[in-house]
Scaffold this motif. Structure first.
Motif, PDB file in Angstrom:
ATOM      1  N   PHE A 256      74.714 -20.705  13.361  1.00  0.00           N
ATOM      2  CA  PHE A 256      75.398 -20.216  12.166  1.00  0.00           C
ATOM      3  C   PHE A 256      75.908 -18.800  12.410  1.00  0.00           C
ATOM      4  CE2 PHE A 256      74.406 -23.786   9.714  1.00  0.00           C
ATOM      5  CZ  PHE A 256      74.940 -23.650   8.437  1.00  0.00           C
ATOM      6  N   ALA A 257      77.024 -18.478  11.772  1.00  0.00           N
ATOM      7  CA  ALA A 257      77.589 -17.131  11.838  1.00  0.00           C
ATOM      8  C   ALA A 257      77.308 -16.406  10.535  1.00  0.00           C
ATOM      9  CB  ALA A 257      79.091 -17.205  12.085  1.00  0.00           C
ATOM     10  N   ILE A 258      76.976 -15.132  10.663  1.00  0.00           N
ATOM     11  CA  ILE A 258      76.897 -14.248   9.504  1.00  0.00           C
ATOM     12  C   ILE A 258      78.214 -13.482   9.481  1.00  0.00           C
ATOM     13  CG2 ILE A 258      75.715 -12.299   8.429  1.00  0.00           C
ATOM     14  CD1 ILE A 258      73.179 -13.172   9.915  1.00  0.00           C
ATOM     15  N   CYS A 259      78.991 -13.692   8.439  1.00  0.00           N
ATOM     16  CA  CYS A 259      80.331 -13.103   8.357  1.00  0.00           C
ATOM     17  C   CYS A 259      80.402 -12.054   7.251  1.00  0.00           C
ATOM     18  CB  CYS A 259      81.367 -14.180   8.087  1.00  0.00           C
ATOM     19  SG  CYS A 259      81.454 -15.461   9.362  1.00  0.00           S
ATOM     20  N   LEU A 260      81.230 -11.053   7.489  1.00  0.00           N
ATOM     21  CA  LEU A 260      81.480 -10.015   6.499  1.00  0.00           C
ATOM     22  C   LEU A 260      82.792 -10.334   5.797  1.00  0.00           C
ATOM     23  CD1 LEU A 260      80.562  -7.268   5.327  1.00  0.00           C
ATOM     24  CD2 LEU A 260      81.916  -6.172   7.129  1.00  0.00           C
ATOM     25  N   ARG A 261      82.744 -10.490   4.497  1.00  0.00           N
ATOM     26  CA  ARG A 261      83.950 -10.782   3.724  1.00  0.00           C
ATOM     27  C   ARG A 261      84.369  -9.539   2.936  1.00  0.00           C
ATOM     28  NH1 ARG A 261      84.465 -16.385   2.727  1.00  0.00           N
ATOM     29  NH2 ARG A 261      84.164 -17.404   4.744  1.00  0.00           N
ATOM     30  N   LEU A 262      85.586  -9.110   3.175  1.00  0.00           N
ATOM     31  CA  LEU A 262      86.183  -7.985   2.461  1.00  0.00           C
ATOM     32  C   LEU A 262      87.561  -8.399   1.973  1.00  0.00           C
ATOM     33  CD1 LEU A 262      85.340  -5.122   4.965  1.00  0.00           C
ATOM     34  CD2 LEU A 262      84.854  -4.954   2.537  1.00  0.00           C
ATOM     35  N   PRO A 263      87.955  -7.974   0.786  1.00  0.00           N
ATOM     36  CA  PRO A 263      89.333  -8.240   0.380  1.00  0.00           C
ATOM     37  C   PRO A 263      90.280  -7.408   1.235  1.00  0.00           C
ATOM     38  CG  PRO A 263      88.255  -6.800  -1.200  1.00  0.00           C
ATOM     39  CD  PRO A 263      87.182  -7.253  -0.241  1.00  0.00           C
ATOM     40  N   SER A 264      91.505  -7.831   1.356  1.00  0.00           N
ATOM     41  CA  SER A 264      92.468  -7.116   2.185  1.00  0.00           C
ATOM     42  C   SER A 264      92.764  -5.721   1.648  1.00  0.00           C
ATOM     43  CB  SER A 264      93.770  -7.919   2.300  1.00  0.00           C
ATOM     44  OG  SER A 264      93.519  -9.163   2.898  1.00  0.00           O
ATOM     45  N   THR A 265      92.552  -5.529   0.352  1.00  0.00           N
ATOM     46  CA  THR A 265      92.753  -4.208  -0.244  1.00  0.00           C
ATOM     47  C   THR A 265      91.397  -3.647  -0.670  1.00  0.00           C
ATOM     48  OG1 THR A 265      93.219  -5.318  -2.359  1.00  0.00           O
ATOM     49  CG2 THR A 265      95.108  -4.679  -1.006  1.00  0.00           C
ATOM     50  N   ALA A 266      90.471  -3.547   0.258  1.00  0.00           N
ATOM     51  CA  ALA A 266      89.118  -3.083  -0.041  1.00  0.00           C
ATOM     52  C   ALA A 266      89.108  -1.599  -0.396  1.00  0.00           C
ATOM     53  CB  ALA A 266      88.209  -3.330   1.160  1.00  0.00           C
ATOM     54  N   GLN A 267      88.216  -1.250  -1.315  1.00  0.00           N
ATOM     55  CA  GLN A 267      88.096   0.143  -1.710  1.00  0.00           C
ATOM     56  C   GLN A 267      87.389   0.938  -0.616  1.00  0.00           C
ATOM     57  OE1 GLN A 267      84.857   1.163  -4.528  1.00  0.00           O
ATOM     58  NE2 GLN A 267      84.794  -1.032  -5.011  1.00  0.00           N
TER      59      GLN A 267
END
Length: 296
Positions: A256-267
């Motif tokens: 399994f992969a642990i992934c970091l999810r950020l919006p493209s316009t992250a603060q």
């Protein structure tokens, strides 16, 4: 003649590549679908190549698009790191972080270090199953999140990859029972369909002993010898043991992969927090190597 890439176009490209959809990318970027489509066309015209190929209802990267994606991510990360460094002293407000139940403890060092470095930022932690957390980032309800998914299906930034293993109480014979007694954290847990699919492929009957959002309650049923479960190798408590699947007649489970999810316009505070996550959790940082080697 020096030519400069437009980082706004690059960010849009990465968002479309991650989502496989102009519509989803438009929602993430708070733009119209037409605006996103025009930005992709401008980038393709500037690079004189086609970046996406439409297949059925999904966009897939062309060979040129695949070549661009890795470097595009590097460009955006460098840009975001610079902004985070320059604005570090002014970070403030609420940062909404999502994390699966089993990753709360592994994430704690990053949260502690970030809180000490940026005392004006209020951390708000939300625990849920990975699919729910991914949706929350897309919809803007979370500023960033860790999610777990099968390594071969990982999208976005992969923090690390590790085995999914069978877990039992020491000396318990629960793994020998049929139907196999299982204790799962949540019915939306990313592990559940993989575990049940693996058992179905081997025609192993199973039954649910316990399902809850409380990982401690799940661990309690395993400690009592009532059931077995499946966890990431690094999250197995020292008083429990992993089961070698072939020796126990159980199916092997995928990495399994642990992934970091950020919006493209992250603060800026989300970008800064992401750096702490990478430093403390990336590529087996803090994972007991002896355990990983034993399981592998």
């Amino acid at each position: 003649m020096t030519r400069n890439l437009d980082l706004d176009l690059i960010r849009t490209f990465v968002s479309v590549a991650d989502s496989g959809s102009m519509t989803v990318a438009a929602n993430r970027l708070h733009r119209t679908q037409g605006a996103v489509s025009q930005q992709i066309k401008r980038l393709e015209d500037g690079l004189a190549c086609q970046l996406f190929i439409r297949k059925a209802r999904k966009l897939e990267l062309s060979r040129e698009g695949e070549q661009l994606l890795a470097k595009a991510r590097q460009m955006l990360q460098l840009n975001d790191d610079i902004w985070a460094d320059m604005n570090a002293q002014s970070l403030q407000g609420v940062l909404r972080i999502g994390v699966p139940y089993d990753l709360v403890t592994p994430l704690a060092p990053a949260m502690k270090a970030f809180a000490e470095a940026h005392p004006r930022v209020e951390l708000s932690l939300v625990c849920a199953a990975s699919p729910e957390l991914g949706d929350a980032v897309t919809s803007g309800r979370l500023d960033l999140s860790l999610v777990e998914c099968v390594a071969s299906e990982a999208r976005g930034e992969v923090i690390r990859i590790e085995p999914l293993v069978w877990v039992s109480c020491r000396g318990s014979a629960a793994w020998q029972k049929r139907p196999l007694p299982l204790s799962m954290v949540d019915e939306r847990c990313a592990f559940r369909p993989v575990v049940l699919g693996a058992l179905a492929s081997e025609d192993i009957a199973w039954r649910t002993v316990f399902e809850s959002g409380n990982i401690e309650a799940t661990a309690a049923t395993v400690r009592a010898g009532l059931a077995i479960t499946a966890w990431l190798a690094s999250t197995v408590p020292p008083d429990l043991e992993t089961i070698q699947p072939h020796a126990a007649g159980l199916p092997a489970l995928p990495a399994f992969a642990i992934c970091l999810r950020l919006p493209s316009t992250a603060q800026p505070s989300a970008l800064a927090f992401a750096r702490y996550v990478r430093e403390s959790m990336s590529n087996n940082a803090g994972v007991p190597h002896s355990r990983l080697e034993k399981i592998a």
